[in-house]
Design a protein around this motif. Structure first.
Motif, short mmCIF file in Angstrom:
data_model
loop_
_atom_site.label_atom_id
_atom_site.label_comp_id
_atom_site.label_asym_id
_atom_site.label_seq_id
_atom_site.Cartn_x
_atom_site.Cartn_y
_atom_site.Cartn_z
N LEU A 154 -7.05 18.13 -30.98
CA LEU A 154 -6.04 18.19 -32.03
C LEU A 154 -4.75 18.82 -31.53
O LEU A 154 -3.66 18.41 -31.93
CB LEU A 154 -6.58 18.94 -33.24
N ALA A 157 -3.06 16.21 -29.66
CA ALA A 157 -2.82 15.01 -30.49
C ALA A 157 -3.42 13.76 -29.85
O ALA A 157 -2.74 12.75 -29.66
CB ALA A 157 -1.33 14.83 -30.75
N LEU A 176 -2.62 10.47 -31.57
CA LEU A 176 -2.68 10.83 -32.99
C LEU A 176 -1.30 11.21 -33.50
O LEU A 176 -0.67 12.14 -32.99
CB LEU A 176 -3.66 11.99 -33.19
N ARG A 178 1.40 12.65 -36.39
CA ARG A 178 1.33 13.86 -37.21
C ARG A 178 0.59 13.57 -38.51
O ARG A 178 -0.12 14.44 -39.06
CB ARG A 178 2.73 14.41 -37.49
N LEU A 181 -3.12 13.61 -37.73
CA LEU A 181 -3.55 15.00 -37.56
C LEU A 181 -3.70 15.68 -38.92
O LEU A 181 -4.61 16.50 -39.13
CB LEU A 181 -2.55 15.76 -36.69
#
Length: 304
Positions: A154, A157, A176, A178, A181
């Motif tokens: 995480l 990302a 990923l 925002r 996430l």
């Protein structure tokens, strides 16, 4: 003539559809024939225009632009500025649309409705988050439902799906956004202590059922002929190609098998910087659709 036709009939369309049609014409048609008197434009010239679109990997845009050209031609005939619709001679010159095994929505206004339906979903948070992540990452349904928390970085990302879970048996990187996430952050307090991101409702030791996403779409009112869990992939592929993103980057993000031996040398990280930008822009684009904003291109790079 094309601008006149659009101005005449845009009132019969939604704002999003009218804007998207004009964008396609201004990007793919008008630069080549927009300044010509419509009566002088021949069928071979029109064919060259739509094949240029097709050659960049946007066959659906090519077919739609041919439809617009025919409407413009019929309008020119009706207003006395052409004797016939030259685009009518091109019927059958483009290959038919591939019959998708998995149904999908590709019209922006339909996608906007789908996104709002997902937001209003009344089922479990796990399924709601799975639907949202499916739209943003467009991974295969099996890759999504079997996702494990250990695969996610995480802070970086990034979601790295191991080779053994991929169709092509090759590790796959999913950048990923925002928004993605945020979805994972909302879900982590509920399922983060277990193995699976999207566990089964019956046992946290198993991933959600393969029928869960499609079942949720049915409860939201979408038939199997309209949308499937796999359809998020077709949805993203169609629009990203139409918007002019690098076709190779799109195919790599879809984790499609490359059948050309020369081009099969790429690895799981190829095009990664561009894929990161593309995935972020895709989530931003979905947000704009959801909010009812005008459909605008999300990639400024030239498409020809």
């Amino acid at each position: 003539m094309g601008w006149e036709w659009h101005d005449k009939f845009k009132a019969s369309l939604t704002e999003c559809s009218a804007a998207e049609i004009l964008h396609r014409l201004e990007r793919d048609v008008f630069p080549w024939i927009g300044s010509r008197p419509v009566r002088e434009v021949t069928a071979p010239e029109l064919l060259a225009v739509v094949r240029r679109i097709e050659s960049r990997g946007a066959p659906e845009t090519a077919r739609r632009c041919l439809q617009y050209l025919s409407r413009i031609g019929r309008y020119a005939v009706a207003t006395g500025r052409a004797e016939r619709d030259a685009a009518a001679d091109l019927r059958g010159c483009l290959p038919p649309a591939n019959k998708r095994h998995f149904s999908s929505l590709t019209d922006p206004k339909d996608i906007a409705g789908l996104l709002r339906s997902i937001d209003a979903y009344q089922g479990s948070l796990v399924v709601l988050c799975a639907l949202r992540l499916a739209s943003m990452t467009f991974v295969r349904p099996g890759e999504l439902r079997k996702a494990e928390w250990t695969e996610f970085n995480l802070e970086g990302a990034e979601w790295r799906i191991p080779a053994e879970r991929m169709k092509m048996k090759e590790q796959h990187i999913v950048p990923l956004s925002r928004q993605a996430l945020a979805v994972l952050g909302e879900l982590h307090p509920l399922t983060g202590s277990g193995k699976y991101v999207f566990p089964s409702v019956r046992s946290s030791a198993r991933p959600m059922s393969e029928n869960t996403i499609n079942g949720a779409l049915r409860r939201m009112g979408y038939t199997k002929e309209e949308m499937t869990g796999h359809g998020f992939r077709s949805m993203a592929s169609t629009l990203l190609n139409e918007m002019g993103w690098n076709r190779d980057a799109i195919e790599r993000q879809l984790a499609h098998g490359e059948r050309n031996a020369i081009r099969a040398s790429y690895n799981f990280a190829e095009y990664l910087p561009e894929r990161r930008r593309m995935m972020a822009a895709w989530s931003d684009f979905l947000d704009k659709l959801r909010a009812g904003a005008k459909v605008t291109p999300i990639h400024a790079t030239a498409v020809e």
